[in-house]
Motif scaffolding. Sequence first.
Motif, PDB file in Angstrom:
ATOM      1  N   SER A  54      17.450  -4.046  52.089  1.00  0.00           N
ATOM      2  CA  SER A  54      16.984  -3.457  53.356  1.00  0.00           C
ATOM      3  C   SER A  54      15.808  -4.222  53.957  1.00  0.00           C
ATOM      4  O   SER A  54      15.448  -3.987  55.116  1.00  0.00           O
ATOM      5  CB  SER A  54      16.583  -1.990  53.142  1.00  0.00           C
ATOM      6  N   HIS A  55      15.234  -5.129  53.219  1.00  0.00           N
ATOM      7  CA  HIS A  55      14.086  -5.900  53.694  1.00  0.00           C
ATOM      8  C   HIS A  55      14.560  -7.116  54.493  1.00  0.00           C
ATOM      9  O   HIS A  55      14.561  -8.232  54.006  1.00  0.00           O
ATOM     10  CB  HIS A  55      13.213  -6.322  52.513  1.00  0.00           C
ATOM     11  N   GLU A  56      14.960  -6.847  55.722  1.00  0.00           N
ATOM     12  CA  GLU A  56      15.484  -7.905  56.592  1.00  0.00           C
ATOM     13  C   GLU A  56      14.744  -7.917  57.923  1.00  0.00           C
ATOM     14  O   GLU A  56      14.432  -6.851  58.444  1.00  0.00           O
ATOM     15  CB  GLU A  56      16.974  -7.682  56.843  1.00  0.00           C
ATOM     16  N   TYR A  61       9.808  -9.677  55.799  1.00  0.00           N
ATOM     17  CA  TYR A  61       9.660  -8.532  54.896  1.00  0.00           C
ATOM     18  C   TYR A  61      10.059  -8.932  53.475  1.00  0.00           C
ATOM     19  O   TYR A  61      11.123  -8.571  52.981  1.00  0.00           O
ATOM     20  CB  TYR A  61      10.501  -7.354  55.400  1.00  0.00           C
ATOM     21  N   SER A  80       7.394  -3.925  53.934  1.00  0.00           N
ATOM     22  CA  SER A  80       8.527  -3.247  54.564  1.00  0.00           C
ATOM     23  C   SER A  80       8.211  -2.931  56.011  1.00  0.00           C
ATOM     24  O   SER A  80       7.046  -2.744  56.378  1.00  0.00           O
ATOM     25  CB  SER A  80       8.827  -1.923  53.847  1.00  0.00           C
ATOM     26  N   ARG A  81       9.257  -2.839  56.798  1.00  0.00           N
ATOM     27  CA  ARG A  81       9.101  -2.394  58.177  1.00  0.00           C
ATOM     28  C   ARG A  81       8.512  -0.976  58.140  1.00  0.00           C
ATOM     29  O   ARG A  81       9.004  -0.101  57.449  1.00  0.00           O
ATOM     30  CB  ARG A  81      10.458  -2.384  58.874  1.00  0.00           C
ATOM     31  N   HIS A  83       8.225   1.202  60.730  1.00  0.00           N
ATOM     32  CA  HIS A  83       9.031   2.137  61.524  1.00  0.00           C
ATOM     33  C   HIS A  83      10.004   1.325  62.354  1.00  0.00           C
ATOM     34  O   HIS A  83       9.698   0.207  62.764  1.00  0.00           O
ATOM     35  CB  HIS A  83       8.117   2.955  62.438  1.00  0.00           C
ATOM     36  N   GLU A  84      11.177   1.900  62.611  1.00  0.00           N
ATOM     37  CA  GLU A  84      12.190   1.135  63.357  1.00  0.00           C
ATOM     38  C   GLU A  84      11.898   1.044  64.847  1.00  0.00           C
ATOM     39  O   GLU A  84      12.480   0.212  65.541  1.00  0.00           O
ATOM     40  CB  GLU A  84      13.590   1.704  63.116  1.00  0.00           C
ATOM     41  N   ARG A  85      11.027   1.883  65.380  1.00  0.00           N
ATOM     42  CA  ARG A  85      10.706   1.812  66.810  1.00  0.00           C
ATOM     43  C   ARG A  85       9.885   0.568  67.107  1.00  0.00           C
ATOM     44  O   ARG A  85       8.908   0.261  66.419  1.00  0.00           O
ATOM     45  CB  ARG A  85       9.971   3.073  67.240  1.00  0.00           C
ATOM     46  N   ALA A  86      10.264  -0.155  68.141  1.00  0.00           N
ATOM     47  CA  ALA A  86       9.706  -1.475  68.442  1.00  0.00           C
ATOM     48  C   ALA A  86       8.195  -1.466  68.671  1.00  0.00           C
ATOM     49  O   ALA A  86       7.526  -2.460  68.391  1.00  0.00           O
ATOM     50  CB  ALA A  86      10.408  -2.070  69.663  1.00  0.00           C
ATOM     51  N   ASP A  89       6.266  -2.653  65.728  1.00  0.00           N
ATOM     52  CA  ASP A  89       6.428  -4.004  65.191  1.00  0.00           C
ATOM     53  C   ASP A  89       5.053  -4.606  64.930  1.00  0.00           C
ATOM     54  O   ASP A  89       4.130  -4.449  65.732  1.00  0.00           O
ATOM     55  CB  ASP A  89       7.218  -4.889  66.156  1.00  0.00           C
ATOM     56  N   HIS A 124       1.790 -10.270  61.055  1.00  0.00           N
ATOM     57  CA  HIS A 124       1.698  -8.817  61.172  1.00  0.00           C
ATOM     58  C   HIS A 124       0.267  -8.451  61.544  1.00  0.00           C
ATOM     59  O   HIS A 124      -0.672  -9.168  61.215  1.00  0.00           O
ATOM     60  CB  HIS A 124       2.127  -8.143  59.869  1.00  0.00           C
TER      61      HIS A 124
END
Length: 174
Positions: A54-56, A61, A80-81, A83-86, A89, A124
């Motif tokens: 899942s670390h893509e 990540y 890890s990401r 949150h999926e909301r941009a 980022d 980041h």
Amino acid sequence: MLEYTASADFTIDNATDADLVAITDIYNEAIAERMSSADIGARTLEQRRAWVDSHEPRADYPVVVVRTADGATAAFGSLSRFHERAGFDGVVELSYYVGSAWRGQGIGTVLVDWLVDAARARGHRMAVTRIFDDNAGSTALMERFGFTRFGLLSDAVHMPGGIHHDLAYWYLPL
């Protein structure tokens, strides 16, 4: 392949399929100890493989392992990401687990140092983590690296055997 020599005793490498058994074993040990994971049942090799996968993209990540001088896998960690909301980022969640046989030897420090440096190198802007508030070792690591505790979720984690933990939230601007 990424390799980071932290000292003569430890190296940090990108995790591969060959590391999945060690990653699973270390994580399952943490679950059984009830001090650093809110999972309450052992995870399978395939579940840990899905977590690693899942670390893509992996360049942003990473999942890494710490190896001892004799080649044993002593710990693993990841960015890890968050949150999926941009809009989130650039915010990464930092996590790490050290096998009990290797605790107290500086491996956690080496791994957190690598993860913070890796987050900065990847552009980041902030690292966050969640730690059980009564996990003194991880709390000390966060303080050592300049993380700020910004929240506490009281009585957040309930585990078998009547074990309860407050959950502390930490962040570090990068």
